[in-house]
Design an enzyme around this catalytic site. Structure first.
Site: not given
Ligand code: S3P
Length: 429
Positions: A22, A27, A123, A166, A168, A316, A342, A346, A389
């Protein structure tokens, strides 16, 4: 399957090709939309989250031709070719879509509105609003939450130290950095998955990684890769069956073609400490990612703890690790407060669901403890709280419980793994 009914099984056995990863799929989709030319992506994640990313890039003017459930052509016209969407960019349940896309549209000279479902709208988005605003984007939010209205435009580089580890946040800043003047730098507090950094060179983009510091020069143009991009299997999808094998005596499962990115494999170390027999064989480098086979068999029952340093590498997979512990082990997890933001809270939702299924579980502000030595889970009814999850974790309990189990909201597993039940049936004939 809004309400999934499951009966116990003896063991899980066999091999499986899990769906495309995923994180990597997001990306490839987003970078293809930014690139000049046509990208071909195979073994794309078939889940609803990546479908959200596809829908958003289409709305921004990239052409998406779906060749099959896991295969697409995406034709971008470069940064300059994307245009204002006629409506909101629907990120649905996908935090990765919203945060990474925010980084992209922050550099595009028009207004974008990013919306999410109820879960995503709860979130925290301040973590990306802050750096993107510092770079020059104007962002309206609901007190740091979606919907986000982003007026993009010329950006200036920033040096950013995210307050939480993170991928993200890091990726949002790096993607915005591509269209900024100057060099954007991210100092991570701890290493997180580096799929963005590994994907950049495939699209002719450079970034420099020195330890926990990643830099990207602004003004770079992305170009479509010449060959086909093949997304490796998702280790987070394999993790649920690997965890089932660790929990159920007599089990043995193998997953070829899985992404072996070290930032994603912390769960295998934890499974080993919980007593499982784990083998990893690397077969190839594909698109800058190591790919190979993971094999997991039942071994023994051992107790372990997971501390803050380990959390980013298995964030995760913590729900399924909790479920393994429910079968004869003790597990304590600390430093995992991020679990509360999340797709669900969670920690609370996991502990509540596990207790409903007869598991001894305790909640902490930043983690949980499971004592699986008290009794065998008896099954019952658990609510997945709209979180894929948690569907996976409660399924694992169902497989080894003494009675039947019902899971409310199990359809949400399709966010990352639409063939979840079909694959369960393959491993439990
Ligand atoms: C992800 C980063 C993680 C992960 C999420 C997917 C990603 O989150 O928990 O399922 O694809 O960059 P965080 O960046 O908020 O930790």
């Amino acid at each position: 399957m809004p309400h999934l009914q499951l009966s116990p099984v003896r063991a899980v056995r066999g091999h499986l090709l899990v769906p495309g990863d995923k994180s990597i799929s997001h990306r490839y989709v987003l970078l293809s939309a930014l690139a000049d030319g046509r990208s071909t992506i195979d073994h794309l994640s078939p889940g609803a989250d990546v479908a959200a990313s596809l829908g958003c890039v289409e709305a921004l003017g990239a052409r998406v031709d779906r060749l099959g459930p896991a295969s697409v052509h995406i034709t971008g016209q470069g940064h300059g070719g994307l245009r204002q969407a006629s409506g909101p960019l629907a990120c649905l349940n996908s935090g990765t879509t919203m945060r990474l896309l925010a980084g992209i549209v922050a550099g595009l000279p028009f207004v974008s509105k990013l919306t999410g479902d109820d879960s995503l709208s709860r979130r925290p988005m301040g973590r990306i609003i802050d750096p993107l605003t510092r770079m020059g984007a104007r962002i309206e939010s609901q007190e740091g939450r979606a919907p986000l209205v982003i007026q993009g435009g010329p950006l200036r580089a920033v040096t950013w130290a995210p307050p939480v580890a993170s991928a993200q946040i890091k990726s949002a800043v790096l993607l915005a950095g591509l269209s900024a003047t100057g060099t954007t730098v991210v100092h991570e507090p701890a290493a997180t998955r580096d799929h963005t950094e590994r994907a950049f060179p495939l699209f002719g983009l450079r970034c420099d990684v020195q330890g926990l510091t990643v830099s990207v020069a602004g003004g770079q143009r992305a170009s479509a890769p010449t060959g086909v991009l093949t997304v490796p299997g998702d280790p987070s999808s394999a993790a649920v069956w690997a965890a089932a094998a660790a929990a159920l005596p007599g089990s043995s499962v193998q997953f070829p073609g899985v992404a072996l990115n070290p930032r994603r494999l912390g769960f295998l170390t934890a499974l080993t400490r919980l007593g499982a027999r784990v083998t990893i064989v690397t077969d190839a480098e594909i698109g800058g990612e190591s790919v190979g086979t993971i094999a997991v068999a039942f071994g023994d029952r051992q107790d372990t703890t997971i501390g803050p340093d380990e959390v980013p590498d298995l964030i995760d997979e913590l729900p399924v690790l909790a479920a393994v512990a429910a079968f004869g082990r003790r597990l304590e997890v600390r430093g995992a407060g991020e679990l509360r933001v999340k797709e669900s809270d969670r920690i609370t939702a996991l502990v509540t669901g596990l207790r409903a299924l007869g598991v001894e579980a305790e909640e902490f502000p930043d983690g949980f403890a499971i004592d699986g030595t008290v009794r065998q889970p008896r099954g019952g009814e658990a609510d997945a709280a709209g979180d894929h999850r948690l569907v996976m974790a409660f399924t694992l309990i169902a497989l080894g419980a003494s009675g039947p189990t019902g899971i409310r909201g199990a359809e949400r597993v399709a966010v990352s793994y639409p063939a979840f039940i079909a694959d369960l049936q393959r491993l439990t004939p």
